[in-house]
Design a protein around this motif. Structure first.
Motif, PDB file in Angstrom:
ATOM      1  N   THR A 138      37.206  34.141  40.144  1.00 51.21           N
ATOM      2  CA  THR A 138      36.015  33.316  40.245  1.00 51.21           C
ATOM      3  C   THR A 138      34.786  34.216  40.123  1.00 51.21           C
ATOM      4  O   THR A 138      34.868  35.419  40.346  1.00 51.21           O
ATOM      5  N   GLY A 139      33.675  33.600  39.800  1.00 52.44           N
ATOM      6  CA  GLY A 139      32.424  34.344  39.789  1.00 52.44           C
ATOM      7  C   GLY A 139      31.821  34.395  41.173  1.00 52.44           C
ATOM      8  O   GLY A 139      31.096  35.322  41.518  1.00 52.44           O
ATOM      9  N   ALA A 140      32.127  33.392  41.976  1.00 51.48           N
ATOM     10  CA  ALA A 140      31.603  33.358  43.332  1.00 51.48           C
ATOM     11  C   ALA A 140      32.401  32.344  44.126  1.00 51.48           C
ATOM     12  O   ALA A 140      32.600  31.227  43.664  1.00 51.48           O
ATOM     13  N   ALA A 141      32.866  32.744  45.276  1.00 58.55           N
ATOM     14  CA  ALA A 141      33.587  31.810  46.142  1.00 58.55           C
ATOM     15  C   ALA A 141      33.479  32.314  47.562  1.00 58.55           C
ATOM     16  O   ALA A 141      33.342  33.516  47.799  1.00 58.55           O
ATOM     17  N   PRO A 142      33.568  31.396  48.516  1.00 58.97           N
ATOM     18  CA  PRO A 142      33.655  31.851  49.901  1.00 58.97           C
ATOM     19  C   PRO A 142      34.943  32.645  50.051  1.00 58.97           C
ATOM     20  O   PRO A 142      36.012  32.196  49.635  1.00 58.97           O
ATOM     21  N   LYS A 143      34.827  33.811  50.631  1.00 58.36           N
ATOM     22  CA  LYS A 143      35.969  34.704  50.727  1.00 58.36           C
ATOM     23  C   LYS A 143      37.099  34.044  51.509  1.00 58.36           C
ATOM     24  O   LYS A 143      38.276  34.178  51.182  1.00 58.36           O
ATOM     25  N   ILE A 144      36.727  33.298  52.534  1.00 55.91           N
ATOM     26  CA  ILE A 144      37.740  32.722  53.404  1.00 55.91           C
ATOM     27  C   ILE A 144      38.585  31.701  52.638  1.00 55.91           C
ATOM     28  O   ILE A 144      39.777  31.562  52.887  1.00 55.91           O
ATOM     29  N   ILE A 145      37.973  31.031  51.684  1.00 54.51           N
ATOM     30  CA  ILE A 145      38.707  30.052  50.886  1.00 54.51           C
ATOM     31  C   ILE A 145      39.565  30.770  49.863  1.00 54.51           C
ATOM     32  O   ILE A 145      40.751  30.502  49.707  1.00 54.51           O
ATOM     33  N   ARG A 146      38.940  31.697  49.162  1.00 55.22           N
ATOM     34  CA  ARG A 146      39.674  32.411  48.127  1.00 55.22           C
ATOM     35  C   ARG A 146      40.962  33.016  48.682  1.00 55.22           C
ATOM     36  O   ARG A 146      42.002  32.998  48.042  1.00 55.22           O
ATOM     37  N   ASP A 147      40.839  33.558  49.879  1.00 54.83           N
ATOM     38  CA  ASP A 147      41.966  34.329  50.401  1.00 54.83           C
ATOM     39  C   ASP A 147      43.007  33.486  51.132  1.00 54.83           C
ATOM     40  O   ASP A 147      44.075  33.985  51.472  1.00 54.83           O
ATOM     41  N   ASN A 148      42.693  32.227  51.401  1.00 57.26           N
ATOM     42  CA  ASN A 148      43.587  31.463  52.271  1.00 57.26           C
ATOM     43  C   ASN A 148      44.034  30.107  51.753  1.00 57.26           C
ATOM     44  O   ASN A 148      44.867  29.473  52.368  1.00 57.26           O
ATOM     45  N   VAL A 149      43.463  29.654  50.647  1.00 60.17           N
ATOM     46  CA  VAL A 149      43.790  28.301  50.214  1.00 60.17           C
ATOM     47  C   VAL A 149      44.538  28.321  48.886  1.00 60.17           C
ATOM     48  O   VAL A 149      44.139  29.014  47.957  1.00 60.17           O
ATOM     49  N   GLY A 150      45.599  27.541  48.804  1.00 61.23           N
ATOM     50  CA  GLY A 150      46.350  27.430  47.555  1.00 61.23           C
ATOM     51  C   GLY A 150      47.684  28.134  47.655  1.00 61.23           C
ATOM     52  O   GLY A 150      48.024  28.723  48.690  1.00 61.23           O
TER      53      GLY A 150
END
Ligand SMILES: Cc1cc2nc3c(=O)[nH]c(=O)nc-3n(C[C@H](O)[C@H](O)[C@H](O)COP(=O)(O)OP(=O)(O)OC[C@H]3O[C@@H](n4cnc5c(N)ncnc54)[C@H](O)[C@@H]3O)c2cc1C
Lengths: 426, 499, 154
Positions: B339-351
């Motif tokens: 991604t170009g920008a994402a909340p770190k907490i989401i990037r690292d924990n969702v999906g």
């Protein structure tokens, strides 16, 4: 009797410019130069280096030693042309030789102007425009252990002589008729900088002062003092007389060729006589800023004129693009450059200046175009960018005027011109 | 307020080699290096360094070594440097901790636990340098049966996209990446015979000459979408979700909405560009179907329509719905997607990891007998041709690569894309930085990447005795698992090695 | 003749052209020695201009009719058979007439030696050092006629 397709009288920069141009077009036509001086063409502006001993006459050579052979030029020197006969296409030399020509170029340069000063022909009074002048001066200094020099004329040549004399240990005084040095080369503020330089190096300046008489030493013919109109008497062992140069146009005048101050020429550098051209200090070519013909006795213009004349003589039609006055001076390591109408002749010009420690820059605009500049010290860097603006009449908005004043670089030019420059489009 | 965040990187400058040329100073867009004229020395403000290595690569004397900062807190398996740093950052600002690129947590990378087969003795391997080898891939719905009469296919097939290699450039929008980066990907895709995706930020006029190799995206913000946008592209992709930030939208701050960005996105200059989390007109598979058919109508049923979702727990069921809704291509973006920008907490924990999502989706669609009605494209963390070929064997028709493409043109995965100051000019908003990508060079590098990977895939195919990628597609017998638990092998549908 | 042309749209003002130009014109041809040991410090023969997003490197055009050569009062500046405009340093007296004449601002003062300094297109090298070392192909060594493509790439 000899015949040359191309014959040139005078063997200096205008002649070299012509030779190089002729040979670009015509490799085989016969070509001869008649030169009064015994040397191959040399750098006249550098003769002060002879005086200081930094250069030998050989090192002053303007071109490599092979130049005349390479260019297939017959150098007839030292010989002097005495008369031109345009009707018979013939040049007669002082030694009686007759040279017939297809095309003739008069590139006889200038001569020192001798103002009406009593005793101007006294021994110990020297000009400063040739290797011979310098050799004579040098010989005089050595023979008489000369210590004190007076330079009459605070122009470019006089000051070059003054600095060189000072550097070889003489005490130097400069006498200048105008109220400032380099009145014909710089604006008042830059002149003041140069005056300060000379004074700080111990040179006494007499400004607004006229030399009236060169007085002899008691019991001798040679000069011993310069008397000024104001009454002062400046004792000295030698005088350099540098009160200006004038076109050496008498060959032309006597041949019935039109002469104003210099020899009149058209845009092809052709004179009023058929197949006779003139170039260099002797001619008066077109000044694109003043929009008239006038003699501008400077080296770059002499080359350009010689080149244009040469191309036309060899049959490649070329109009003179026009030059203007410009001077690159340097005294005691400080450079000063002026181009064009840096001292606006009348109302309607706009002057912008920028000055700092060892830095002075002045730009003169007429409407949107730059018409003149003066730079002193580090301000000279890349000033040709501004010269280019003058030549190409680049329209400059307020924004770019300020940018240019601040910095001579391409980002100071309007975009279209910047692109043209980068592409190398003249 | 004094920040308690310690520098992440340490700038080691060999003073003997440093010639004070200033290249590091001018190349660092974060102003890490500066020249001190008084001491005639170049110094660093370490706290600004992102470890992007731009300076080290450009330093003409190799005087620079950029290392992770050696500072240590008391060792603690729970409270690691990263946790403390994020806490400090948050306490400084009170905001969401942002990041860029894909998940960098040590989640299991299943590609590294899957191994390929090769021919020995009983079936001959094929040398791709001597024998024909096909990577040609067609994206689009395949009919259940074809009527061939007199050697000709009767009737019309649903629209198909031909790819000369099963690798495409994933969606990276203008604004998130620079114009030069986008241009380079589109050109490279065109040159190599594959596709590049515009992302959701619109499609600049100048880039439309590459329409035949471009996928346009229709996302929740609908930026830049109009009739010509849809019709000048080769394929249309509805974006529901993105692997790096499942369930949330996007937000391009107003200061990045410069006149060209505004024009391209069709929004006013300087306004925030908001991509809502959901597509506001889609609350059911039926709604999705309406959008799919609206886009098909708008493109005269001439373009395949894809639907992209993040790989989430029930991806298989959703994919089934997507296919039934009429999509020609299903795109799955896994938890490691960039991604170009994402909340770190989401990037690292969702999906969920893409490998598992792909296996589950392919399996489900087969079971339901609708696998041929859509192509499956996967994205999210593909690192090399090995990952790609394993994905094909697991059932994918093609993959999207984002990070590898960016790395090919300079990216060092420093994860600071969201600052807009990418020193490599890739995710930069500043035109001064965008110029750092020479599209001629970048295109060449991207083409080289596609060529290199494609050749490696051919070699591996040949090794398996297969001469067309089509024959490997979904052929999980060519895969074995190593070091995986039973449930993992089961989801992946592969046997353990040795079995 | 071939000249060096700048491509503004991909110049990133890194100044590596200047760095490598300087080294190419040093005695040691060694980056560290050229910058840190050699005295006088060798000079670069081109300059990078930068303002905002706009930047480019620039050096002598080696004009077909070079004003600097025509203006030079000592004959130190010459245009060779190959078209390259060179300064013969032992003939140069540092009068800066060439600087006044060159509309490209491409001649610099070498203050240590008191002579003019300018691009010589790196004699002996197939490609000038600035072009060879430009990391972004923002400098090209090309004939004038090959220029058309330059503006069309982005
Ligand atoms: C000391 C000094 C410093 C200067 N500094 C500068 C400077 O810094 N920058 C600048 O731009 N300009 C400078 N000048 C001016 C510059 O030297 C002249 O503009 C230039 O030399 C003009 O060249 P020319 O070819 O027209 O003629 P000249 O150089 O004057 O040469 C003419 C030649 O013709 C010869 N000649 C004349 N009549 C005959 C004849 N009848 N037969 C045969 N030969 C003949 C003369 O002997 C001479 O050799 C300086 C001049 C002097 C004297």
């Amino acid at each position: 009797m000899a015949f040359y397709d191309y014959l040139i009288v005078g063997n200096s920069v205008a002649a070299v410019g012509a030779v190089e141009a002729i040979r670009e077009v015509d490799r085989s036509g016969s070509l001869a130069i008649v030169g009064e001086e015994p040397h191959p063409a040399y750098s006249r502006p550098a003769i002060s280096y002879l005086l200081t001993g930094e250069k030998t006459p050989e090192q002053l050579a303007y071109r490599d030693p092979d130049f005349y052979r390479r260019m297939a030029v017959e150098l007839l020197a030292p010989r002097r042309a005495a008369a031109v006969d345009p009707a018979r296409r013939r040049v007669t030399l002082e030694d009686g030789a007759c040279l017939d020509y297809g095309k003739l170029l008069l590139a006889t340069g200038g001569r020192r102007v001798t103002p009406p000063i009593a005793g101007a022909d006294r021994p110990g009074v020297f000009g400063f425009i040739s290797i011979a002048d310098v050799a004579a001066l040098k010989e005089h200094i050595e023979r008489h252990q000369a210590r004190r020099a007076v330079v009459v004329g605070g122009g470019l040549i006089g000051l070059q002589a003054a600095e060189a004399l000072l550097r070889i240990g003489l005490t130097v005084t400069v006498v200048e008729l105008m109220d400032r040095l380099l009145a014909l080369n710089l604006d008042r503020r830059a002149s003041a900088t140069v005056e300060e330089l000379f004074r700080s190096h111990g040179v006494e300046l007499f400004l607004g002062a006229a030399a009236k008489e060169f007085r002899p030493r008691p019991g001798e013919e040679r000069v011993g003092a310069v008397a000024l109109a104001g009454g002062e008497e400046l004792p000295c062992d030698l005088v350099v007389l540098a009160a200006g140069v004038a076109p050496r146009a008498e060959l032309a005048r006597e041949a019935g060729i039109r002469v104003v101050k210099g020899i009149a020429v058209d845009q092809h550098l052709a004179t009023s006589a058929p197949d006779v051209y003139a170039a260099g200090d002797v001619a008066e070519a077109y000044d694109f800023l003043e929009e008239r013909a006038r003699p501008i006795p400077i080296w770059p213009n002499a080359y350009h004129e010689g080149r244009t004349a040469g191309l036309n003589m060899a049959g490649r039609e070329r109009s003179y693009r026009g030059e203007t006055a410009m001077n690159a001076l340097h005294f005691f390591g400080t450079p000063a450059i002026s181009v064009g109408q840096y001292d606006p002749p009348q109302e309607g010009y706009e002057v912008r200046e920028l000055a700092g420690e060892g830095f002075y820059r002045r730009l003169v605009f007429k409407g949107e175009v730059l018409v003149g500049l003066v730079c002193v010290g580090d301000a000279v860097d890349r000033c040709g960018v501004a010269t280019g603006c003058i030549r190409d009449r680049i329209p400059l908005s307020e924004e770019f005027k300020e940018k240019l004043l601040a910095d001579f670089r391409f980002l100071s030019l309007p975009e279209e011109w910047r692109r043209r420059r980068i592409r190398g489009e003249a | 307020m004094k920040s308690y965040v310690l520098p992440e990187f340490w700038v080691d400058r060999d003073d003997y080699r440093c010639i004070r040329c200033g290249v590091c100073v001018n190349q660092c867009s974060y102003d890490t290096h500066y020249y001190d004229p008084e001491d005639d020395v170049v110094r660093a403000r370490e706290e600004r360094c992102t470890g992007c290595q731009r300076c080290a690569v450009f330093c003409p004397t190799n005087a620079l070594t950029i290392r992770t900062h050696p500072y240590e807190y008391r060792p603690n398996a729970n409270w690691r440097k990263e946790n403390i740093r994020d806490l400090n950052r948050q306490a400084d600002t009170g905001g969401v901790v942002l990041t860029g690129m894909g998940n960098d947590k040590p989640l299991r990378i299943y590609w590294d636990h899957l191994v390929l087969n090769a021919s020995q003795v009983t079936n001959p391997s094929i040398d791709p340098l001597r024998e024909p080898m096909e990577l040609d891939t067609f994206l689009g719905a395949k009919p259940d049966q074809v009527d061939v009469t007199c050697g000709r296919v009767q009737g019309s097939l649903p629209p198909q996209i031909h790819l000369s290699t099963p690798i495409m450039f994933s969606a990276m929008s203008y604004g998130a990446v620079s114009y030069q980066a986008q241009l380079s990907m589109m050109r490279a895709a065109g040159e190599y015979g594959t596709l590049a995706n515009t992302g959701e930020g619109g499609w600049r006029r100048e880039l439309r000459v590459y329409g035949a190799s471009t996928i346009v995206q229709v996302a929740s913000g609908r930026f830049g979408v109009d009739r010509s946008y849809l019709n000048e592209a080769a394929m249309v992709e509805i974006k529901i979700g993105q692997g790096a930030k499942p369930g949330i939208g996007g937000h391009l701050p107003g200061e990045k909405v410069t006149p060209p960005v505004a024009e391209t996105r069709m929004i006013p200059v300087g306004t925030d560009a908001l991509s809502p989390a959901p597509q506001h007109d889609i609350y059911s598979i039926e709604d999705l179907s309406m959008l799919i058919y609206a886009l098909k109508e708008a493109t005269h049923y001439e373009k395949p329509v894809a639907v992209k979702i993040s790989a989430v727990h029930n991806a298989a069921a959703i994919a089934s719905g997507i296919v039934r809704a009429g999509a020609d291509v299903v795109v799955l973006d896994g938890i490691r997607g960039g991604t170009g920008a994402a909340p770190k907490i989401i990037r690292d924990n969702v999906g969920i990891p893409i490998e598992l999502a792909l296996a589950a989706v392919d399996q489900r669609l087969r079971e339901e007998g609708i696998r041929s009605r859509a192509s499956v494209v996967v994205a999210g963390g593909f690192r090399n041709s090995g990952d790609v070929i394993k994905a094909i064997a697991l059932g994918a028709d093609a993959v999207y690569i984002g990070t590898p493409a960016l790395v090919a043109i300079g990216c060092t995965v420093c994860q600071k894309c969201y600052t807009g100051k990418c020193p490599w000019g890739i995710t930069a908003a500043d035109p001064r930085l965008g110029k750092r990508i020479n599209p001629d060079i970048a295109t060449q590098r991207l083409v080289n990447l596609l060529r290199g990977w494609s050749f490696e895939i051919k070699e591996m195919l040949g090794g398996m005795g297969i001469n067309a990628i089509e024959s490997l597609r979904g052929n999980r017998l060519h895969l074995r698992g190593v070091g995986l638990a039973e449930w993992e092998l089961e989801v992946l549908g592969v046997k353990g090695a040795g079995r | 003749m071939k000249r060096v042309y700048a491509r503004e749209e991909v110049c990133m003002a890194c100044t590596l052209c200047e760095v490598h130009c300087l080294v190419q014109h040093s005695r040691s041809r060694d980056l560290v020695k050229a910058f840190k040991r050699e005295r006088p410090r060798p000079l670069k023969r081109l300059r990078v201009e930068e303002r905002g997003p706009l930047s480019f490197a620039f050096q002598c055009r080696h004009c077909p009719e070079p004003d600097c050569v025509y203006a030079c009062v000592t004959g130190a500046l010459t245009k060779g058979e190959d078209g390259v405009v060179l300064v013969q340093e032992d003939k140069c007296i540092g009068c800066w007439t060439c600087i006044m004449a060159c509309p490209y601002g491409s001649i610099e003062r070498d203050l240590a030696q008191g002579v003019a300094s300018k691009c010589d297109l790196c004699p002996g090298e197939e490609i000038p050092a600035c072009v060879k070392n430009c990391p972004n192909d923002a400098l090209v060594f090309a004939e004038e006629g090959e220029l058309a493509w330059l503006s069309t790439t982005t």
